[in-house]
Design a protein around this motif. Structure first.
Motif, mmCIF file in Angstrom:
data_model
loop_
_atom_site.group_PDB
_atom_site.id
_atom_site.type_symbol
_atom_site.label_atom_id
_atom_site.label_comp_id
_atom_site.label_asym_id
_atom_site.label_seq_id
_atom_site.Cartn_x
_atom_site.Cartn_y
_atom_site.Cartn_z
ATOM 1 N N THR A 534 0.854 -1.184 0.000
ATOM 2 C CA THR A 534 0.000 0.000 0.000
ATOM 3 C C THR A 534 0.893 1.238 0.000
ATOM 4 O OG1 THR A 534 -0.101 -0.023 2.411
ATOM 5 C CG2 THR A 534 -1.871 -1.164 1.230
ATOM 6 N N VAL A 535 0.288 2.372 -0.269
ATOM 7 C CA VAL A 535 1.037 3.626 -0.306
ATOM 8 C C VAL A 535 0.869 4.332 1.040
ATOM 9 C CG1 VAL A 535 1.353 5.818 -1.490
ATOM 10 C CG2 VAL A 535 0.668 3.787 -2.782
ATOM 11 N N ARG A 571 5.639 2.744 -1.455
ATOM 12 C CA ARG A 571 4.679 1.672 -1.692
ATOM 13 C C ARG A 571 5.303 0.367 -1.223
ATOM 14 N NH1 ARG A 571 2.718 -1.879 -5.824
ATOM 15 N NH2 ARG A 571 0.435 -1.932 -5.856
ATOM 16 N N PRO A 698 1.350 8.561 -5.642
ATOM 17 C CA PRO A 698 0.063 7.847 -5.586
ATOM 18 C C PRO A 698 -0.816 8.157 -6.791
ATOM 19 C CG PRO A 698 0.545 8.993 -3.522
ATOM 20 C CD PRO A 698 1.513 9.504 -4.530
ATOM 21 N N ASP A 701 -6.734 6.368 -7.353
ATOM 22 C CA ASP A 701 -7.339 5.337 -6.505
ATOM 23 C C ASP A 701 -6.570 5.190 -5.195
ATOM 24 O OD1 ASP A 701 -9.213 4.917 -8.448
ATOM 25 O OD2 ASP A 701 -8.201 3.161 -9.315
ATOM 26 N N GLU A 702 -5.221 5.232 -5.309
ATOM 27 C CA GLU A 702 -4.396 5.106 -4.104
ATOM 28 C C GLU A 702 -4.594 6.296 -3.179
ATOM 29 O OE1 GLU A 702 -0.701 2.478 -5.975
ATOM 30 O OE2 GLU A 702 -0.682 4.674 -6.068
ATOM 31 N N GLU A 705 -7.746 5.742 -1.331
ATOM 32 C CA GLU A 705 -7.562 4.723 -0.299
ATOM 33 C C GLU A 705 -6.883 5.313 0.934
ATOM 34 O OE1 GLU A 705 -7.941 0.761 1.110
ATOM 35 O OE2 GLU A 705 -8.729 1.680 -0.726
ATOM 36 N N SER A 818 -1.738 -6.755 -4.360
ATOM 37 C CA SER A 818 -1.439 -5.326 -4.424
ATOM 38 C C SER A 818 -2.222 -4.633 -5.515
ATOM 39 C CB SER A 818 0.067 -5.118 -4.659
ATOM 40 O OG SER A 818 0.813 -5.698 -3.601
ATOM 41 N N LEU A 821 -7.386 -4.466 -4.789
ATOM 42 C CA LEU A 821 -7.614 -4.138 -3.382
ATOM 43 C C LEU A 821 -8.933 -4.707 -2.852
ATOM 44 C CD1 LEU A 821 -6.379 -0.429 -3.393
ATOM 45 C CD2 LEU A 821 -5.129 -2.485 -2.727
#
Length: 848
Positions: A534-535, A571, A698, A701-702, A705, A818, A821
């Motif tokens: 994840t970031v 990440r 990022p 989407d990241e 999140e 990854s 999600l």
């Protein structure tokens, strides 16, 4: 190189110089009369002023007249002296006026006048013409004789200049000067000193009587001696060098050289330091031979007592001829190597060591010659006359003769040995040519890099073997631990706190947890962990982990966390970064125990890729990087320990106090995250581990999140209600795990359908499409594994949520987690509480 020959006192002097000397003799007398007149004027004026009234007006008039006459005489004397100085200055200036200038300029021989420092004050046309022919010279700007006669004549010019400064007339033969082929000549020079330290120079073609006077050009026996001869001054300039030395260094007769040009390293400094020693000093040095090759020599030098001092030196090489190895002797070299043959070129320029031996037996043979590469490999030890076998030491327990025997076997296999060097022996392959006329050649190839690569490959193979073992064991071991943990959880529900069996069940749980941690470390070391990348911001992880770190450290250890600025997002698997910090903090705590405590500093900073490359990450990708530096004030490590700390099961702790997997785990996590890990340590000062992780920008989407995770942190946590409803398809090839897990979920209100492998699960889904709310599947199964099942079953799942469970999964599965999600992952071994919470969470999203 003898002292300059003094000229007879009857030598004719220029008329202008005699007049100038007469003027100089008159100046002291003129000044004496001037000061006597001044005193008379002052006395008459004083008497007229103070005693004039007693003498009457006639006395005043008389005394005033005397004073006026004295003043007029003073004026005349002052004006005359000034005029004399002007005339003298005009005669000494850069333009000699009138008939004297015309006469000197008409002389066909070069004439010049220099000052006390040797600078040119005037020169005639012939000298200016000579300047124009010299390298870099110009007729419009005459230069001093040492620039015109650089190279072979530097010594005579130096001696003439020194004689002029000492007020002596002298004569020297400068030698052959051939600025152009049509005007080559052997020049002689006469100098006549001037009173102010300057000199009049007259240059002319040398005559027979010049040589009879006792000075001659360098004799052939010295010019072509089998050793190098030179004369140098205290500033390191070569004033003279014989033909042998010039040939060795590839210099022409007129080349102006310095000792630093021909002596490598600190050779010139050693020679300069010998000044004042009195006796002849001898030391080893390295000569920069023609073509730039460095070769060992012996240098003997004696400094004169002159002011300035001169160094007379002799250079001789280590070859049997007296020449340096790879340098040519004169005049034989001119005949033997007028044009280098291809074989000679290959010998001198080969990138590996080559030696010619005087015998066929390498154990007894002596070197006849060695190329520059072998000299470099041996640190200068491979010189003619050295015993070939003395250059080596045996490899391992095998004697050196056995290594040479292998090279002589005729199979083409090289012998392996260690070549001696002052920086430590280095492994080499030795090839020996067939014998010819009782002699042979030896070829020495440095295999240090190959040996290092061999060690790395062997280490990598060992690590791969351990990794395969760890991953193979992990799957089955984690299945067993999961079954034990789920059954213990079921038993705990029937034997709550206060029950006699409660403590025993908790002890079993603790053992399972400890063994699960060991398996996790093995997987981390072998880089077989399942990561969910994840970031996140490294600073946030550090802040969240600070409380846990405080609990790990003892009260005697102070924790200091310093957050850097402008850190990029990274990440990676956030939980694994926590594991890194915990492992490093634990090691630091133990390292500081012997000191009674200390300080643990964790510092973050943002870096560019170039900074990471400088730190040791040669292949660091361009862009921003985040760094975490963990520094303790413990006992530190020596170099030997540093080499082994990342090996599995290596530990410096006492038996039973450590598994030896902590740092191996850290290393595996960092490498699997695409980063670098370096360590710096010094005995008694502590250790610093530096972790470098690549930055990440990022996506939309990241970013969403990240925002959702931040919002979730502020939500109020409600008491857990693990009961629920929904239809679950549970796919697991391990019967013990599948049975207890399904039983546990049924007790909490869920409908569970079991499948023992991927094929059976697919059949169930095909028969009952879109009838399940949740699919729970093992990742590694015989036949159709979990990811493959998901790919085949997508059309039949509808809106069902997915949970994968596994104790070990291939690296490709980490990429799947990854990138998607929506897939949830629960690592084995898990307990009833963790399973029930995850199922409740995922089904809550279906019914939301």
């Amino acid at each position: 190189m003898t002292d300059p020959t003094p000229l007879p006192d009857t030598a004719a002097k220029p008329a202008g110089l005699k007049t100038d000397q007469a003027n100089r003799l008159m100046r002291p007398l003129t000044r004496a009369v001037f000061w006597v007149s001044s005193l008379a004027a002052l006395s008459a004026a004083a008497v007229a002023l103070f005693a004039g009234a007693g003498a009457g007006w006639h006395g005043v008039v008389l005394l005033s007249g005397i004073a006026a006459s004295a003043l007029l005489l003073m004026y005349a004397l002052a004006a005359g002296d000034a005029a004399g100085r002007a005339l003298s200055a005009d005669g000494e200036g850069t333009h000699v006026g009138g008939l004297a200038a015309a006469a000197l300029d008409a002389i066909s021989d070069p004439v010049l006048i220099t000052d006390a420092k040797g600078a040119v004050r005037w020169s005639n046309g012939a000298y200016r013409s000579l300047c124009a022919k010299s390298p870099g010279g110009s007729a419009s700007t005459p230069v001093a004789p040492e620039h015109v006669f650089a190279g072979a004549a530097s010594g005579p010019v130096y001696r003439l200049t020194r004689a002029a400064m000492q007020g002596q007339a002298a004569r020297e033969v400068l030698g052959r000067i051939d600025f152009d082929a049509d005007d080559a000549a052997v020049y002689a020079a006469d100098i006549e000193p001037m009173a102010d330290g300057g000199a009049v120079w007259r240059l002319r073609p040398a005559q027979a009587d010049d040589f009879e006077a006792g000075e001659e050009t360098t004799p052939d026996w010295a010019d072509n001696a089998p050793v190098g001869l030179f004369l140098a001054d205290s500033e390191g300039r070569l004033l003279a060098a014989n033909a042998t030395l010039r040939d060795w260094v590839g210099a022409q007769a007129n080349d102006a050289l310095k000792l630093a040009d021909i002596l490598a390293g600190d050779g010139a400094r050693l020679l300069a330091n010998a000044q004042g020693a009195g006796d002849t000093e001898r030391f080893d040095a390295r000569l920069v031979a023609a073509g730039g090759a460095e070769t060992p020599i012996v240098l003997a030098v004696t400094w004169t007592d002159d002011r300035p001092a001169l160094a007379r030196g002799v250079i001789y090489g280590l070859a049997s001829t007296g020449a340096p190895v790879q340098a040519h002797t004169a005049p034989e070299a001119a005949q033997e190597t007028a044009a280098a043959t291809p074989a000679q070129t290959m010998f001198s320029e080969a990138p590996f060591g080559v030696a010619r031996l005087d015998g066929a037996n390498p154990m007894e043979a002596v070197l006849l010659d060695a190329n520059p590469a072998l000299l470099l490999l041996t640190g200068g030890a491979a010189v003619p006359g050295a015993r070939f076998a003395d250059l080596f030491e045996a490899e391992g327990k095998e004697p050196l003769s056995a290594s040479f025997a292998t090279a002589l076997s005729g199979t083409g296999e090289p012998g392996e040995a260690n070549l001696k060097h002052e920086d430590g022996a280095r492994p080499v392959h030795v090839f020996l040519s067939p014998s010819s006329d009782g002699r042979r050649a030896a070829y020495i190839v440095d295999i240090s890099a190959w040996k290092d690569l061999e060690t790395q490959v062997a280490q990598a193979g060992k690590m791969q073997a351990v990794g395969q073992l760890a991953s193979g064991v992990a799957h089955d071991f984690n299945n067993m631990l999961t079954a034990i943990r789920l059954n213990v959880g079921e038993l705990l529900s029937r034997h709550p706190v206060g029950d006699p069996s409660y403590q025993d069940l908790q002890q079993i749980n603790a053992t399972v947890t400890r063994q699960a941690g060991l398996v996790k470390k093995l997987l981390a070391f072998s880089r077989k962990q399942t990561f969910r990348n994840t970031v996140f911001d490294v600073s946030d992880v550090l802040s969240d982990c600070s409380v846990l770190l405080g609990q790990i450290l003892e009260e005697t250890v102070r924790l200091d966390i310093r957050h850097g600025r402008e850190l990029p997002m990274v990440r990676a698997d956030r939980n694994q970064i926590d594991n890194i910090l915990v492992n490093l903090a634990t090691n630091a705590r133990d390292a500081m125990k012997a000191n009674g405590g200390g300080q643990l500093t964790i510092r973050t900073e943002g870096l560019d890729a170039e900074d990471v490359r400088k730190a040791g990450g040669a292949n660091a990708a361009d862009g921003r990087w985040a760094a975490i530096h963990v520094t303790d004030t413990g006992t530190g490590m020596d170099a030997e320990t540093k080499k082994k700390i990342f090996e599995p099961f290596f530990t410096t702790k006492a038996a039973g106090e450590g598994t030896g997997l902590g740092l191996a785990t850290v290393y595996g996590i960092v490498k699997q995250s695409g980063g670098y890990l370096f360590v710096e340590s010094e005995i008694g000062k502590g250790t610093t581990f530096s972790i470098y992780l690549p930055g990440h920008i990022p996506s939309e989407d990241e970013a969403a999140e990240i925002a959702a995770d931040e919002a979730a942190k502020t939500e109020e946590v409600k008491p857990a209600d693990l009961a629920g409803r929904g239809r679950i398809l549970f796919v697991e090839d391990e019967d013990a795990v599948r049975g207890i897990a399904a039983k546990t979920l049924v007790k909490r209100g869920y409908e569970v359908v079991e499948a023992c492998d991927g094929e059976e699960a697919l059949e169930i889904l095909e028969e009952e499409p879109e009838s399940f709310d949740l699919l729970i599947s093992d990742v590694v199964m015989p036949g159709l594994d979990g990811p493959s099942l998901l790919k085949e079953a997508r059309p039949y799942l509808g809106n069902a949520r997915i949970i994968f469970i596994s104790g070990y999964a291939k690296e490709e599965f980490s990429d799947t987690l990854s990138s998607d999600l929506e897939i949830s992952f629960l690592p084995k071994p898990f307990d009833i509480q963790q399973l029930a919470e995850r199922v409740k969470q995922e089904l809550g999203r279906v019914h939301a």
